[in-house]
Design a protein around this motif. Structure first.
Motif, PDB file in Angstrom:
ATOM      1  N   THR A  79     -49.028  19.931 -86.866  1.00 58.61           N
ATOM      2  CA  THR A  79     -49.256  19.596 -85.459  1.00 58.61           C
ATOM      3  C   THR A  79     -50.750  19.591 -85.196  1.00 58.61           C
ATOM      4  OG1 THR A  79     -49.082  21.934 -84.821  1.00 58.61           O
ATOM      5  CG2 THR A  79     -47.070  20.605 -84.676  1.00 58.61           C
ATOM      6  N   GLY A  80     -51.140  18.933 -84.153  1.00 63.12           N
ATOM      7  CA  GLY A  80     -52.558  18.875 -83.800  1.00 63.12           C
ATOM      8  C   GLY A  80     -52.732  18.197 -82.455  1.00 63.12           C
ATOM      9  N   LEU A  81     -53.960  18.226 -81.943  1.00 60.84           N
ATOM     10  CA  LEU A  81     -54.239  17.584 -80.662  1.00 60.84           C
ATOM     11  C   LEU A  81     -54.217  16.072 -80.808  1.00 60.84           C
ATOM     12  CD1 LEU A  81     -57.132  19.760 -79.192  1.00 60.84           C
ATOM     13  CD2 LEU A  81     -54.780  19.628 -78.400  1.00 60.84           C
ATOM     14  N   VAL A  82     -53.641  15.420 -79.825  1.00 60.87           N
ATOM     15  CA  VAL A  82     -53.598  13.959 -79.779  1.00 60.87           C
ATOM     16  C   VAL A  82     -54.288  13.510 -78.501  1.00 60.87           C
ATOM     17  CG1 VAL A  82     -52.125  11.928 -79.743  1.00 60.87           C
ATOM     18  CG2 VAL A  82     -51.447  13.924 -81.085  1.00 60.87           C
ATOM     19  N   ARG A  83     -55.224  12.568 -78.619  1.00 59.15           N
ATOM     20  CA  ARG A  83     -55.939  12.076 -77.448  1.00 59.15           C
ATOM     21  C   ARG A  83     -54.976  11.454 -76.442  1.00 59.15           C
ATOM     22  NH1 ARG A  83     -61.607  10.772 -78.057  1.00 59.15           N
ATOM     23  NH2 ARG A  83     -61.246   9.017 -76.645  1.00 59.15           N
ATOM     24  N   VAL A  84     -55.296  11.635 -75.163  1.00 59.59           N
ATOM     25  CA  VAL A  84     -54.493  11.042 -74.098  1.00 59.59           C
ATOM     26  C   VAL A  84     -55.132   9.746 -73.649  1.00 59.59           C
ATOM     27  CG1 VAL A  84     -53.642  13.284 -73.333  1.00 59.59           C
ATOM     28  CG2 VAL A  84     -55.725  12.351 -72.306  1.00 59.59           C
ATOM     29  N   ALA A  85     -54.317   8.839 -73.121  1.00 59.66           N
ATOM     30  CA  ALA A  85     -54.841   7.529 -72.692  1.00 59.66           C
ATOM     31  C   ALA A  85     -55.720   7.657 -71.452  1.00 59.66           C
ATOM     32  CB  ALA A  85     -53.682   6.578 -72.425  1.00 59.66           C
ATOM     33  N   VAL A  86     -55.316   8.516 -70.528  1.00 60.06           N
ATOM     34  CA  VAL A  86     -56.067   8.674 -69.277  1.00 60.06           C
ATOM     35  C   VAL A  86     -56.410  10.155 -69.116  1.00 60.06           C
ATOM     36  CG1 VAL A  86     -56.082   8.332 -66.790  1.00 60.06           C
ATOM     37  CG2 VAL A  86     -54.827   6.734 -68.263  1.00 60.06           C
ATOM     38  N   PRO A  87     -57.633  10.570 -69.355  1.00 57.98           N
ATOM     39  CA  PRO A  87     -58.005  11.984 -69.182  1.00 57.98           C
ATOM     40  C   PRO A  87     -58.059  12.356 -67.708  1.00 57.98           C
ATOM     41  CG  PRO A  87     -59.937  10.681 -69.716  1.00 57.98           C
ATOM     42  CD  PRO A  87     -58.776   9.741 -69.818  1.00 57.98           C
ATOM     43  N   ASP A  88     -58.005  13.622 -67.426  1.00 56.88           N
ATOM     44  CA  ASP A  88     -58.096  14.093 -66.035  1.00 56.88           C
ATOM     45  C   ASP A  88     -59.490  13.859 -65.455  1.00 56.88           C
ATOM     46  OD1 ASP A  88     -55.406  15.248 -65.875  1.00 56.88           O
ATOM     47  OD2 ASP A  88     -56.149  16.688 -67.348  1.00 56.88           O
ATOM     48  N   ARG A  89     -60.485  13.886 -66.301  1.00 58.54           N
ATOM     49  CA  ARG A  89     -61.854  13.729 -65.823  1.00 58.54           C
ATOM     50  C   ARG A  89     -62.721  13.167 -66.943  1.00 58.54           C
ATOM     51  NH1 ARG A  89     -66.350  17.418 -65.329  1.00 58.54           N
ATOM     52  NH2 ARG A  89     -65.102  18.991 -66.415  1.00 58.54           N
ATOM     53  N   ARG A  90     -63.671  12.318 -66.585  1.00 59.70           N
ATOM     54  CA  ARG A  90     -64.635  11.796 -67.552  1.00 59.70           C
ATOM     55  C   ARG A  90     -66.032  12.246 -67.138  1.00 59.70           C
ATOM     56  NH1 ARG A  90     -61.225   6.979 -67.931  1.00 59.70           N
ATOM     57  NH2 ARG A  90     -60.589   6.695 -70.123  1.00 59.70           N
ATOM     58  N   GLU A  91     -66.817  12.622 -68.098  1.00 56.29           N
ATOM     59  CA  GLU A  91     -68.168  13.090 -67.832  1.00 56.29           C
ATOM     60  C   GLU A  91     -69.119  12.453 -68.843  1.00 56.29           C
ATOM     61  OE1 GLU A  91     -70.559  17.323 -68.160  1.00 56.29           O
ATOM     62  OE2 GLU A  91     -68.547  17.321 -67.259  1.00 56.29           O
ATOM     63  N   SER A  92     -70.120  11.749 -68.331  1.00 59.69           N
ATOM     64  CA  SER A  92     -71.088  11.094 -69.209  1.00 59.69           C
ATOM     65  C   SER A  92     -72.150  12.095 -69.664  1.00 59.69           C
ATOM     66  CB  SER A  92     -71.772   9.926 -68.484  1.00 59.69           C
ATOM     67  OG  SER A  92     -70.820   8.932 -68.139  1.00 59.69           O
ATOM     68  N   VAL A  93     -72.494  12.034 -70.922  1.00 61.18           N
ATOM     69  CA  VAL A  93     -73.530  12.893 -71.489  1.00 61.18           C
ATOM     70  C   VAL A  93     -74.725  11.999 -71.846  1.00 61.18           C
ATOM     71  CG1 VAL A  93     -74.108  14.561 -73.276  1.00 61.18           C
ATOM     72  CG2 VAL A  93     -71.759  14.435 -72.406  1.00 61.18           C
TER      73      VAL A  93
END
Length: 502
Positions: A79-93
């Motif tokens: 098992t492992g983390l799988v990216r989601v299509a729509v994140p709760d929040r986006r933050e530019s670095v």
């Protein structure tokens, strides 16, 4: 003279045979461990643990078993983390400055070079909300109306909200935490300095909600509709003072308290969410099992060990699958008495393991079970059992028949119950699912020692039944608790033919 000496020699031979049998019996008792009995591994002594390690090293050395490395084994899905299509929040670095000349990059053209999704929890902190119940006077009729407090307000002038209540209830309902540790964890993790009395009242509130909603009866009804069930039990000690007081008050026999479980086994075979019920009784008897009201009206397949309390249900069942984990331990127990004379147990155990592996492989791959493999394994098993009966018929034992004879006759008599799993894909070869479900109560005994009363143990069983079954069906425990406390108790789905096919 010669006749007298011959008689004396004969008597000595008989005495030596009896002594040898007695020594074998005592060595068998001393050599009991988790590998050849129902004793849990935690109770194995240093000698038994050393013997288990030595046997594992020998199997690796002889090429019978590959050296297991730490971590996931080959073929394990993982098992492992799988990216989601729509994140709760986006933050530019943004880069702090140009890496070439050091100039600022504000307003400079750019594009996303890489992205990483971080899964995290919000900062744990208790927030205080003050509800102001307003009073308004009608300009038309002059009547004054005051707003009622919202449902989450359970006391005045201050109270904990539903999220704190749900968290405290969930922590305290875990088998190895308990009320005192739950209160301490609430303070350490959330900054909510709740008392043990508050935590205890949370458990009582949830239990009361479950009783009012008829959850346990609904769960039992759903279990009786299942085609395959597993059942198991484990001791659950209760304080002597608590048991005595409860017996004096209710008249119930609490001389040998046990926790029982009855559960579906879809996750062990065809896949799907399971229903799990826990219950407690003061004794481990047929009367106690009947009082639960599940197995008396059950007509499906029951996966179990050979405990006598279940035997009377057999005529009304569609079938019984003996737990082969138990059978393999019994075979090992007989083998340990005398590896030379009880060599038949090795062939019988190998035949069972071959069939178990074939059945598990067929389930994983979706292929049909190879009838030739099963027929050959069954033939070797029947041969071994017949040999076990033959060589042990006259073998002496201090009390009754030799354990090898008792086991061989039992395997012959119940061969259909041993091999049922080879005829139905929805029947597992072992009762490991039920044993895993009840393991938490064993851990609770190790951590806390005992329960105070049978009533609190039964309350714990009801809450565990609710939370575990709801979680198996995709309902988060905290949501399930909040739902029960607000009148929307999660209800177990009825197990219909259509649901089983799905």
């Amino acid at each position: 003279m010669i006749e007298s000496l011959a008689a004396r020699v004969g008597e000595q031979d008989e005495r030596i045979a009896r002594q040898d049998a007695r020594i074998a019996e005592l060595e068998r008792q001393v050599g009991r461990s988790s590998s050849n009995s129902s004793q849990p591994p935690s109770q194995d002594g240093p000698a038994a643990k050393a013997r288990t390690k030595a046997e594992a090293r020998d199997r690796v050395r002889d090429g019978e078993q590959a050296q297991r490395r730490q971590g996931g084994q080959k073929g394990h899905p993982g098992t492992g983390l799988v990216r989601v299509a729509v994140p709760d929040r986006r933050e530019s670095v943004e880069p702090p400055a140009c890496a070439g000349c050091g100039a600022g990059l504000a307003g400079a053209p750019g594009q996303v070079a890489a992205s990483v999704q971080v899964f995290d929890l919000p900062v744990f902190a208790v927030t205080v909300t003050e509800y102001l119940m307003m009073r308004r006077t009608c300009s038309g009729c002059g009547d004054t109306t005051t707003a009622a407090a919202p449902p989450q307000v359970t006391g005045a002038p201050a109270c904990y909200g539903p999220n704190v209540v749900a968290a405290a209830t969930f922590l305290a309902s875990q088998d190895v935490i308990g009320i005192e540790r739950a209160a301490d964890m609430m303070s350490a993790l959330l900054g909510a300095d709740v008392s043990t009395g508050f935590v205890s009242r949370c458990l009582a509130r949830l239990d009361g909600a479950l009783l009012a909603a008829g959850f346990e009866d609904a769960l039992k009804n759903a279990l009786r509709e299942a085609e395959v069930l597993g059942t198991d039990e484990t001791p659950a000690p209760i304080t002597a003072s608590g048991a005595a007081a409860e017996t004096a008050r209710t008249g119930e026999d609490i001389s040998n308290p046990h926790v029982f479980t009855v559960r579906t086994l879809r996750s062990c075979t065809t896949g799907g969410p399971d229903l799990v019920w826990f219950g407690a009784a003061g004794t481990r008897t047929k009367k106690a099992i009947t009082a639960f009201g599940i197995l008396d009206d059950y007509a499906g397949v029951l996966v179990r060990d050979d405990f006598g309390g279940y035997l009377s249900y057999d005529p009304d069942l569609a079938g019984v699958q003996q737990c082969l984990s138990h059978m393999l331990r019994h075979l090992q127990d007989a083998h340990d008495i005398d590896p030379d004379t009880q060599a038949w147990t090795v062939q019988a155990a190998d035949a069972l393991r071959t069939a178990i592996h074939a059945a598990n492989l067929a389930r994983r791959t979706g292929a049909d079970l190879d009838p030739r493999v099963i027929a050959e394994a069954r033939h070797r098993f029947d041969q071994a059992v017949a040999c076990g009966i033959s060589i042990n018929l006259s073998r002496p034992w201090p009390k009754g028949n030799h354990p090898g004879l008792v086991l061989a006759k039992r395997l012959q008599r119940k061969a259909d119950q041993v091999w049922l799993f080879t005829t139905r894909r929805d029947v597992p070869p072992t009762n490991n699912g039920s044993e895993a479900a009840i393991r938490g109560f064993k851990l609770a005994e190790k951590v806390s020692g005992c329960w105070r009363t049978l009533a609190t143990l039964r309350r714990h069983c009801r809450i565990r039944s609710y939370l575990e079954s709801a979680r198996n069906h995709g309902r988060r425990p905290l949501d399930a608790i909040r739902g029960a406390l607000t009148g929307t108790t999660w209800a177990p789905p009825r197990i219909t033919a259509g649901a089983l096919a799905a």
